[in-house]
Design a protein around this motif. Structure first.
Motif, PDB file in Angstrom:
ATOM      1  N   LEU A  11      42.646  84.476  66.629  1.00 34.69           N
ATOM      2  CA  LEU A  11      42.788  85.091  67.950  1.00 34.69           C
ATOM      3  C   LEU A  11      42.132  84.264  69.048  1.00 34.69           C
ATOM      4  CD1 LEU A  11      42.105  88.881  67.210  1.00 34.69           C
ATOM      5  CD2 LEU A  11      44.304  87.682  67.322  1.00 34.69           C
ATOM      6  N   LEU A  12      40.967  83.666  68.751  1.00 36.89           N
ATOM      7  CA  LEU A  12      40.135  83.107  69.815  1.00 36.89           C
ATOM      8  C   LEU A  12      40.110  81.582  69.896  1.00 36.89           C
ATOM      9  CD1 LEU A  12      37.148  85.579  69.473  1.00 36.89           C
ATOM     10  CD2 LEU A  12      38.658  85.370  71.459  1.00 36.89           C
ATOM     11  N   VAL A  13      40.032  80.912  68.761  1.00 38.82           N
ATOM     12  CA  VAL A  13      39.838  79.464  68.811  1.00 38.82           C
ATOM     13  C   VAL A  13      40.993  78.740  69.511  1.00 38.82           C
ATOM     14  CG1 VAL A  13      39.583  77.381  67.403  1.00 38.82           C
ATOM     15  CG2 VAL A  13      38.242  79.428  66.862  1.00 38.82           C
ATOM     16  N   PRO A  14      42.266  79.050  69.211  1.00 35.86           N
ATOM     17  CA  PRO A  14      43.349  78.375  69.934  1.00 35.86           C
ATOM     18  C   PRO A  14      43.373  78.680  71.433  1.00 35.86           C
ATOM     19  CG  PRO A  14      44.170  79.349  67.903  1.00 35.86           C
ATOM     20  CD  PRO A  14      42.795  79.905  68.131  1.00 35.86           C
ATOM     21  N   LEU A  15      42.699  79.752  71.855  1.00 35.37           N
ATOM     22  CA  LEU A  15      42.639  80.064  73.290  1.00 35.37           C
ATOM     23  C   LEU A  15      41.931  78.983  74.089  1.00 35.37           C
ATOM     24  CD1 LEU A  15      41.956  83.884  73.799  1.00 35.37           C
ATOM     25  CD2 LEU A  15      44.064  82.609  74.199  1.00 35.37           C
ATOM     26  N   VAL A  30      42.304  64.030  65.894  1.00 37.66           N
ATOM     27  CA  VAL A  30      41.004  64.681  65.712  1.00 37.66           C
ATOM     28  C   VAL A  30      41.219  66.140  65.312  1.00 37.66           C
ATOM     29  CG1 VAL A  30      38.775  65.216  66.738  1.00 37.66           C
ATOM     30  CG2 VAL A  30      40.026  63.185  67.504  1.00 37.66           C
ATOM     31  N   THR A  31      40.548  66.550  64.253  1.00 34.08           N
ATOM     32  CA  THR A  31      40.630  67.921  63.757  1.00 34.08           C
ATOM     33  C   THR A  31      39.233  68.502  63.655  1.00 34.08           C
ATOM     34  OG1 THR A  31      42.601  67.365  62.465  1.00 34.08           O
ATOM     35  CG2 THR A  31      41.453  69.399  61.878  1.00 34.08           C
ATOM     36  N   CYS A  32      39.080  69.767  64.020  1.00 40.31           N
ATOM     37  CA  CYS A  32      37.764  70.399  64.021  1.00 40.31           C
ATOM     38  C   CYS A  32      37.815  71.717  63.246  1.00 40.31           C
ATOM     39  CB  CYS A  32      37.300  70.656  65.454  1.00 40.31           C
ATOM     40  SG  CYS A  32      35.627  71.309  65.587  1.00 40.31           S
ATOM     41  N   TYR A  33      36.912  71.837  62.269  1.00 41.86           N
ATOM     42  CA  TYR A  33      36.776  73.073  61.511  1.00 41.86           C
ATOM     43  C   TYR A  33      35.531  73.797  62.031  1.00 41.86           C
ATOM     44  CZ  TYR A  33      40.157  70.792  58.473  1.00 41.86           C
ATOM     45  OH  TYR A  33      41.283  70.168  57.988  1.00 41.86           O
ATOM     46  N   MET A  34      35.707  74.585  63.081  1.00 41.14           N
ATOM     47  CA  MET A  34      34.581  75.065  63.866  1.00 41.14           C
ATOM     48  C   MET A  34      33.724  76.094  63.141  1.00 41.14           C
ATOM     49  SD  MET A  34      35.922  75.376  67.799  1.00 41.14           S
ATOM     50  CE  MET A  34      34.258  75.649  68.399  1.00 41.14           C
ATOM     51  N   TYR A  35      34.359  77.061  62.496  1.00 46.21           N
ATOM     52  CA  TYR A  35      33.604  78.207  61.999  1.00 46.21           C
ATOM     53  C   TYR A  35      33.949  78.510  60.538  1.00 46.21           C
ATOM     54  CZ  TYR A  35      33.022  78.880  67.033  1.00 46.21           C
ATOM     55  OH  TYR A  35      32.747  78.696  68.361  1.00 46.21           O
ATOM     56  N   GLN A  36      32.972  79.114  59.864  1.00 47.38           N
ATOM     57  CA  GLN A  36      33.152  79.495  58.468  1.00 47.38           C
ATOM     58  C   GLN A  36      33.215  81.019  58.288  1.00 47.38           C
ATOM     59  OE1 GLN A  36      33.492  77.308  55.798  1.00 47.38           O
ATOM     60  NE2 GLN A  36      33.688  75.763  57.395  1.00 47.38           N
ATOM     61  N   THR A  37      32.727  81.770  59.280  1.00 47.63           N
ATOM     62  CA  THR A  37      32.733  83.230  59.193  1.00 47.63           C
ATOM     63  C   THR A  37      33.128  83.816  60.543  1.00 47.63           C
ATOM     64  OG1 THR A  37      30.415  83.530  59.874  1.00 47.63           O
ATOM     65  CG2 THR A  37      30.832  83.144  57.526  1.00 47.63           C
ATOM     66  N   ASN A  38      33.590  85.062  60.525  1.00 53.26           N
ATOM     67  CA  ASN A  38      33.919  85.744  61.779  1.00 53.26           C
ATOM     68  C   ASN A  38      32.685  85.925  62.648  1.00 53.26           C
ATOM     69  OD1 ASN A  38      36.822  86.368  61.707  1.00 53.26           O
ATOM     70  ND2 ASN A  38      36.322  87.569  59.891  1.00 53.26           N
ATOM     71  N   THR A  85      37.278  62.632  76.546  1.00 52.17           N
ATOM     72  CA  THR A  85      36.961  63.812  75.754  1.00 52.17           C
ATOM     73  C   THR A  85      38.247  64.602  75.543  1.00 52.17           C
ATOM     74  OG1 THR A  85      35.517  65.764  75.585  1.00 52.17           O
ATOM     75  CG2 THR A  85      36.393  65.225  77.771  1.00 52.17           C
ATOM     76  N   GLY A  86      38.187  65.598  74.706  1.00 49.41           N
ATOM     77  CA  GLY A  86      39.371  66.407  74.463  1.00 49.41           C
ATOM     78  C   GLY A  86      39.085  67.499  73.454  1.00 49.41           C
ATOM     79  N   PHE A  87      39.992  68.456  73.398  1.00 54.87           N
ATOM     80  CA  PHE A  87      39.878  69.570  72.467  1.00 54.87           C
ATOM     81  C   PHE A  87      40.670  69.224  71.207  1.00 54.87           C
ATOM     82  CE2 PHE A  87      38.543  71.255  76.389  1.00 54.87           C
ATOM     83  CZ  PHE A  87      37.825  72.414  76.157  1.00 54.87           C
ATOM     84  N   PRO A  88      40.027  69.239  70.036  1.00 57.16           N
ATOM     85  CA  PRO A  88      40.698  68.835  68.797  1.00 57.16           C
ATOM     86  C   PRO A  88      41.748  69.839  68.345  1.00 57.16           C
ATOM     87  CG  PRO A  88      38.283  68.901  68.575  1.00 57.16           C
ATOM     88  CD  PRO A  88      38.636  69.625  69.823  1.00 57.16           C
ATOM     89  N   ALA A  89      42.449  69.475  67.294  1.00 56.21           N
ATOM     90  CA  ALA A  89      43.285  70.438  66.586  1.00 56.21           C
ATOM     91  C   ALA A  89      42.365  71.384  65.823  1.00 56.21           C
ATOM     92  CB  ALA A  89      44.222  69.719  65.627  1.00 56.21           C
ATOM     93  N   PHE A  90      42.737  72.654  65.790  1.00 54.83           N
ATOM     94  CA  PHE A  90      41.887  73.668  65.159  1.00 54.83           C
ATOM     95  C   PHE A  90      42.643  74.381  64.032  1.00 54.83           C
ATOM     96  CE2 PHE A  90      40.250  73.715  69.645  1.00 54.83           C
ATOM     97  CZ  PHE A  90      38.974  73.234  69.373  1.00 54.83           C
ATOM     98  N   PRO A  91      42.501  73.938  62.788  1.00 49.90           N
ATOM     99  CA  PRO A  91      43.045  74.747  61.684  1.00 49.90           C
ATOM    100  C   PRO A  91      42.275  76.066  61.614  1.00 49.90           C
ATOM    101  CG  PRO A  91      42.486  72.514  60.976  1.00 49.90           C
ATOM    102  CD  PRO A  91      41.879  72.701  62.314  1.00 49.90           C
ATOM    103  N   VAL A  92      42.974  77.164  61.545  1.00 50.46           N
ATOM    104  CA  VAL A  92      42.298  78.464  61.578  1.00 50.46           C
ATOM    105  C   VAL A  92      42.742  79.317  60.397  1.00 50.46           C
ATOM    106  CG1 VAL A  92      41.871  78.524  64.062  1.00 50.46           C
ATOM    107  CG2 VAL A  92      44.076  79.305  63.193  1.00 50.46           C
ATOM    108  N   SER A  93      41.800  80.054  59.837  1.00 48.38           N
ATOM    109  CA  SER A  93      42.117  80.946  58.719  1.00 48.38           C
ATOM    110  C   SER A  93      41.510  82.336  58.904  1.00 48.38           C
ATOM    111  CB  SER A  93      41.615  80.343  57.403  1.00 48.38           C
ATOM    112  OG  SER A  93      40.221  80.076  57.466  1.00 48.38           O
ATOM    113  N   LEU A  94      40.343  82.412  59.546  1.00 49.67           N
ATOM    114  CA  LEU A  94      39.690  83.694  59.795  1.00 49.67           C
ATOM    115  C   LEU A  94      40.434  84.480  60.870  1.00 49.67           C
ATOM    116  CD1 LEU A  94      36.061  82.303  59.948  1.00 49.67           C
ATOM    117  CD2 LEU A  94      37.063  83.523  58.015  1.00 49.67           C
TER     118      LEU A  94
END
Length: 373
Positions: A169-173, A249-257, A155-164
Motif C-alpha cells: 500500500l505505502l512503499v510504491p507511493l 537499483v533495487t531496495c528491500y526496505m522493510y521486513q515487517t509491517n 539520486t533516485g528512488f529504487p525499484a521496490f519489491p514488496v510482499s508485506l
C-alpha cells in the motif's frame, strides 16, 4: 459536478504522464570502462545481519574496476560486524570501519555517513543503504548520466519489491508522490531548493562538491538527510539530478509491517516541514480524489445490481488506477497494485495524522533503536 470531478482526475493523469518525461532514466545496458576515476561506495550498517550476505554479493558483482567499498558498523547488537569480516576477507577492495559513539547533536545515519566520507579516497562517493542491491553496471550508468548532465549529485528512488500488506500500500507511493506532486522540470533543471526530492538509499556525489557544500556535517541534526543534502547542493549552485534508477537499483526496505509503519511515521511529518497545514491539505486532497473514487465505484456497483447502471460512476476509479499504473510501469512495480490505490490513500492519510501527532506530542521518532525528536 461529477463531470468536473472526472475532468480534474483526467488532468491529473495527463499531468503525471507529461511530468514523468522530465525524469531521466539510468541505462541498464552493458557499459564498460572506468575512465571517470575512483569511486568509493559508502555503506552504513546498524543491525543489518539479514542484509549483509546479499549486499556483499551484489557489491562483488559490480563491473566497475576502479572502486573501493567502505562499510561502517554503527554499534550493531547482532552479527553484522562478524558477517562483514567473514564475507570480505581476502578482498582488498573492502574496508570495515567500526563507528564511533554518536556525538550530541547528530543523528545516527548522518554521523555514520560523515565518518565514511572521511575515509573515502575516491573522486566520487556513492552512499548506499544496506538493503540496496545494485546491478553490475549501476556505477557506470550513474556516472554516465552524472557527466552527461554536468551534475554534482545523482539520486533516485529504487525499484521496490514488496510482499508485506503495508508495503504494497505505502512503499510504491514514494514513486507516486514524486511523479505527481514534484514538478520534475524545475527539480532537474534549476537549483531551487523548494523543488527537491532525494532517496538516501542511493546518492552519488562528486567528492569536491560534497566538501564544498559542507557534506553531512552541515546537516548533522536532520532526520531527512537525503533531502537536506540535496538542498545543500542546490543552495551552493551545484546541480542535482533526480533520476529513474529502477532499472539498476533495487531496495528491500522493510521486513515487517511494524517497520513499514515506523519508517513512514519517522519521515512524513518532518518531511513536510512539520506543517500541520500541509498535513491537513494532503489529508483532504487524498480523501476527495483518491478515496472518493472508491465510494463512487461501490455506489455504481450497487446501482448496477439494483438495475440502474450509471457508467460515469466507474470513471473516477478507472482514472486513478490508470494514473498509478503509468507510474508503476515506469518504476518496475507490479501494475496490479494500482488497483489498490484507494486503500493506499487511506493508509497514507492515516499515517499523515499519526506522524503529525507523534511529532507534536514530542514522543520522538524511534528508528534503529534510537529515538529522535
Amino acid at each position: 459536478m461529477l463531470l468536473i470531478y472526472i475532468s480534474i482526475l483526467t488532468a491529473f493523469v495527463l499531468w503525471t504522464i507529461i511530468n514523468s518525461l522530465f525524469m531521466p532514466r539510468l541505462s541498464n545496458r552493458s557499459i564498460q570502462g572506468d575512465e571517470n576515476g575512483r569511486v568509493s561506495i559508502l555503506i552504513p550498517l546498524r543491525d543489518e545481519e539479514r542484509n549483509v550476505g546479499a549486499l556483499l554479493q551484489s557489491l562483488k558483482k559490480l563491473t566497475y574496476q576502479n572502486i573501493e567499498f567502505l562499510l561502517l558498523d554503527d554499534h550493531s547488537s547482532d552479527k553484522t560486524l562478524n558477517l562483514l569480516y567473514e564475507g570480505t576477507k581476502n578482498d582488498p577492495r573492502f574496508t570495515i570501519i567500526r563507528g564511533k559513539d554518536l556525538p550530541e547533536g547528530w543523528t545516527g545515519k548522518v554521523y555514520a555517513c560523515h565518518q565514511l566520507s572521511e575515509h573515502a579516497k575516491g573522486q566520487y562517493l556513492l552512499f548506499n543503504d544496506a538493503d540496496l542491491r545494485l546491478s553490475p553496471n549501476a556505477v557506470q550508468a550513474a556516472l554516465l548520466l552524472m557527466n552527461k548532465r554536468e551534475a554534482s549529485m545523482i539520486t533516485g528512488f529504487p525499484a521496490f519489491p514488496v510482499s508485506l500488506f503495508l508495503e504494497k500500500l505505502l512503499v510504491p507511493l514514494q514513486h507516486f508522490v514524486v511523479h505527481f506532486h514534484l514538478p520534475l522540470a524545475p527539480a532537474n533543471r534549476t537549483n531551487l531548493p523548494s523543488f527537491t526530492a532525494a532517496h538516501g538509499a542511493f546518492i552519488m556525489v562528486h567528492k569536491d562538491s560534497y566538501k564544498y557544500v559542507g557534506g553531512h556535517e552541515g546537516i548533522r541534526e536532520t532526520l531527512l538527510d537525503d533531502i537536506d543534502l540535496a538542498k545543500a547542493f542546490k543552495k551552493k549552485g551545484q546541480r542535482v539530478i533526480l533520476a529513474n534508477i529502477t532499472n539498476v537499483v533495487t531496495c528491500y526496505m522493510y521486513q515487517t509491517n511494524r517497520e513499514v509503519w515506523n519508517g513512514f511515521t519517522k519521515n512524513l511529518f518532518p518531511g513536510l516541514g512539520r506543517s500541520r497545514f500541509l498535513i491537513w491539505i494532503l489529508f483532504i486532497f487524498y480523501g476527495i480524489f483518491y478515496v472518493g473514487p472508491l465510494i463512487l465505484l461501490l455506489t455504481g456497483l450497487y446501482a448496477a445490481i439494483t438495475g440502474s447502471l450509471i457508467v460515469a460512476l466507474f470513471y473516477p476509479y478507472v482514472l486513478i488506477v490508470l494514473q498509478k499504473a503509468w507510474i508503476d510501469i515506469r518504476t518496475n512495480q507490479r501494475v496490479t497494485l494500482s488497483l489498490l490505490m484507494p486503500l493506499s490513500a487511506v493508509a497514507f492519510m492515516t499515517l499523515l495524522i499519526h506522524s503529525m501527532r507523534t511529532g507534536l506530542r514530542q514522543k520522538g521518532y524511534v528508528w534503529k533503536g534510537r529515538t529522535y525528536s
